[in-house]
Design a protein around this motif. Structure first.
Motif, mmCIF file in Angstrom:
data_model
loop_
_atom_site.group_PDB
_atom_site.id
_atom_site.type_symbol
_atom_site.label_atom_id
_atom_site.label_comp_id
_atom_site.label_asym_id
_atom_site.label_seq_id
_atom_site.Cartn_x
_atom_site.Cartn_y
_atom_site.Cartn_z
ATOM 1 N N TRP A 190 0.780 -1.719 -0.174
ATOM 2 C CA TRP A 190 0.291 -0.251 -0.268
ATOM 3 C C TRP A 190 1.202 1.553 -0.395
ATOM 4 N N LEU A 191 0.720 1.898 -0.990
ATOM 5 C CA LEU A 191 1.431 3.772 -1.012
ATOM 6 C C LEU A 191 0.498 4.435 0.036
ATOM 7 N N GLY A 192 1.526 4.741 0.566
ATOM 8 C CA GLY A 192 0.521 6.086 2.108
ATOM 9 C C GLY A 192 -0.178 7.081 1.232
ATOM 10 N N TRP A 193 -0.604 8.274 1.835
ATOM 11 C CA TRP A 193 -1.121 9.357 1.022
ATOM 12 C C TRP A 193 0.159 10.331 -0.056
ATOM 13 N N ASP A 194 1.880 9.296 1.122
ATOM 14 C CA ASP A 194 2.583 10.984 0.959
ATOM 15 C C ASP A 194 3.247 9.577 -0.996
ATOM 16 N N GLY A 195 2.761 9.145 -0.908
ATOM 17 C CA GLY A 195 3.551 7.790 -1.617
ATOM 18 C C GLY A 195 3.963 7.362 -1.772
ATOM 19 N N ALA A 196 4.852 7.323 -0.133
ATOM 20 C CA ALA A 196 5.640 6.512 0.145
ATOM 21 C C ALA A 196 5.169 4.976 0.271
ATOM 22 N N GLU A 197 5.813 3.869 0.181
ATOM 23 C CA GLU A 197 5.127 2.896 1.011
ATOM 24 C C GLU A 197 5.271 2.035 1.806
ATOM 25 N N SER A 198 4.002 1.617 2.362
ATOM 26 C CA SER A 198 3.980 1.088 3.254
ATOM 27 C C SER A 198 4.271 -0.279 4.371
ATOM 28 N N ALA A 199 4.554 -0.996 5.706
ATOM 29 C CA ALA A 199 4.533 -1.442 5.556
ATOM 30 C C ALA A 199 3.022 -2.982 5.371
ATOM 31 N N LEU A 200 1.696 -2.201 5.084
ATOM 32 C CA LEU A 200 0.940 -2.782 5.162
ATOM 33 C C LEU A 200 0.715 -3.525 3.953
ATOM 34 N N CYS A 201 0.007 -4.615 3.391
ATOM 35 C CA CYS A 201 0.241 -5.372 2.369
ATOM 36 C C CYS A 201 -0.786 -6.272 2.317
ATOM 37 N N ASP A 202 -1.296 -6.758 0.742
ATOM 38 C CA ASP A 202 -2.288 -7.486 0.554
ATOM 39 C C ASP A 202 -1.836 -8.599 -0.019
ATOM 40 N N LEU A 203 -2.977 -9.923 -0.159
ATOM 41 C CA LEU A 203 -2.804 -10.323 -1.429
ATOM 42 C C LEU A 203 -2.435 -10.562 -2.563
ATOM 43 N N PRO A 204 -1.366 -10.927 -3.427
ATOM 44 C CA PRO A 204 -1.184 -10.450 -4.465
ATOM 45 C C PRO A 204 -2.619 -11.257 -5.095
ATOM 46 N N ALA A 205 -2.104 -10.406 -6.458
ATOM 47 C CA ALA A 205 -3.792 -10.962 -7.565
ATOM 48 C C ALA A 205 -4.541 -12.242 -7.844
ATOM 49 N N PRO A 206 -5.052 -12.819 -8.064
ATOM 50 C CA PRO A 206 -4.888 -13.653 -8.618
ATOM 51 C C PRO A 206 -4.134 -14.047 -9.770
ATOM 52 N N ALA A 207 -4.177 -13.107 -10.463
ATOM 53 C CA ALA A 207 -3.604 -13.608 -11.863
ATOM 54 C C ALA A 207 -2.083 -13.775 -11.372
ATOM 55 N N ALA A 208 -0.974 -12.939 -10.408
ATOM 56 C CA ALA A 208 0.521 -12.948 -9.697
ATOM 57 C C ALA A 208 0.007 -14.672 -9.311
ATOM 58 N N LEU A 209 -0.534 -14.816 -8.175
ATOM 59 C CA LEU A 209 -0.592 -16.261 -7.651
ATOM 60 C C LEU A 209 -0.618 -17.692 -8.517
ATOM 61 N N ALA A 210 -1.691 -17.080 -9.309
ATOM 62 C CA ALA A 210 -1.300 -17.857 -10.272
ATOM 63 C C ALA A 210 -0.136 -19.119 -11.409
ATOM 64 N N GLY A 211 1.154 -17.195 -11.686
ATOM 65 C CA GLY A 211 1.825 -17.298 -12.116
ATOM 66 C C GLY A 211 3.013 -17.460 -11.164
ATOM 67 N N THR A 212 2.734 -17.411 -10.268
ATOM 68 C CA THR A 212 3.663 -17.863 -8.845
ATOM 69 C C THR A 212 4.377 -19.443 -9.116
ATOM 70 N N ALA A 213 5.611 -19.666 -9.069
ATOM 71 C CA ALA A 213 6.166 -20.650 -8.697
ATOM 72 C C ALA A 213 5.169 -21.569 -7.375
ATOM 73 N N THR A 214 5.007 -23.045 -7.537
ATOM 74 C CA THR A 214 4.630 -23.985 -6.587
ATOM 75 C C THR A 214 6.080 -23.686 -5.424
ATOM 76 N N ALA A 215 7.710 -24.064 -6.633
ATOM 77 C CA ALA A 215 8.257 -24.466 -5.207
ATOM 78 C C ALA A 215 9.068 -22.666 -4.944
ATOM 79 N N LEU A 216 8.161 -21.776 -5.314
ATOM 80 C CA LEU A 216 8.522 -20.395 -3.980
ATOM 81 C C LEU A 216 7.238 -20.567 -3.085
ATOM 82 N N LEU A 217 6.011 -21.181 -2.990
ATOM 83 C CA LEU A 217 4.927 -21.133 -2.683
ATOM 84 C C LEU A 217 5.863 -22.396 -0.586
ATOM 85 N N GLU A 218 6.136 -23.346 -1.310
ATOM 86 C CA GLU A 218 6.821 -24.148 -0.697
ATOM 87 C C GLU A 218 8.364 -23.376 -0.093
#
Length: 172
Positions: free
Chosen positions: A35-63
């Motif tokens: 999440w980018l804060g109001w000032d445009g700086a990246e914060s520590a808050l994050c959300d799950l990757p989009a389904p398309a991004a997760l669909a392209g993730t190597a299972t070895a990385l998830l392991e």
């Protein structure tokens, strides 16, 4: 968010919650959308990757996050179905999406019920195969034996009086 509820249900299958939460934190730290804060700086808050991004993730990385190989494959397959629009988690026709998800190896009744309850507002869906509920109902039916476990049908019977609120009642 329904996809997040589905992803976390897959991560939480058949393991204790603390271990699942650690896997989920690793997944978010490595792949999550920041999440980018109001000032445009990246914060520590994050959300799950989009389904398309997760669909392209190597299972070895998830392991590498300690997710079992079979669950990593299940997660990628489920993400692919959502990303390609074959499963619409936001559709009012939940049952159609659930049938499609249940066709994916590694997704069973409990996973779909957790998605329904936690991501689709379906308070009537009771994850009766949940180990915590099996133990709770087992203790209640046995008169307090901490080793007792109920069967799924006994969990469903105990929560049946709550009707459309059975899943919510079980969560509390």
């Amino acid at each position: 968010e329904p996809f997040e509820a589905l992803a976390w249900a897959i991560c939480e299958q058949l393991i204790e919650y603390e271990r699942a939460a650690a896997i989920e934190r690793r997944l978010l730290a490595a792949l999550g959308r920041r999440w980018l804060g109001w000032d445009g700086a990246e914060s520590a808050l994050c959300d799950l990757p989009a389904p398309a991004a997760l669909a392209g993730t190597a299972t070895a990385l998830l392991e590498s996050f300690d997710l079992a190989g079979a669950r990593a494959l299940t997660l990628v397959r489920a993400a692919r179905e959502v990303a390609l629009g074959r499963v619409d988690l936001h559709s009012a026709d939940h049952e159609r999406g659930w049938r499609r998800l249940r066709a994916i190896p590694g997704i069973g009744r409990w996973t779909v019920e957790m998605l329904a309850l936690n991501g689709q507002g379906r308070h009537d869906q009771l994850p009766a195969g949940d180990v915590g509920l099996l133990k709770l109902v087992g203790r209640l039916l046995s008169g307090g034996d901490p080793r007792a476990r109920a069967q799924e049908h006994q969990v469903r019977e105990l929560f049946a009086p709550y009707g459309e609120w059975a899943g919510l009642a079980a969560a509390h």
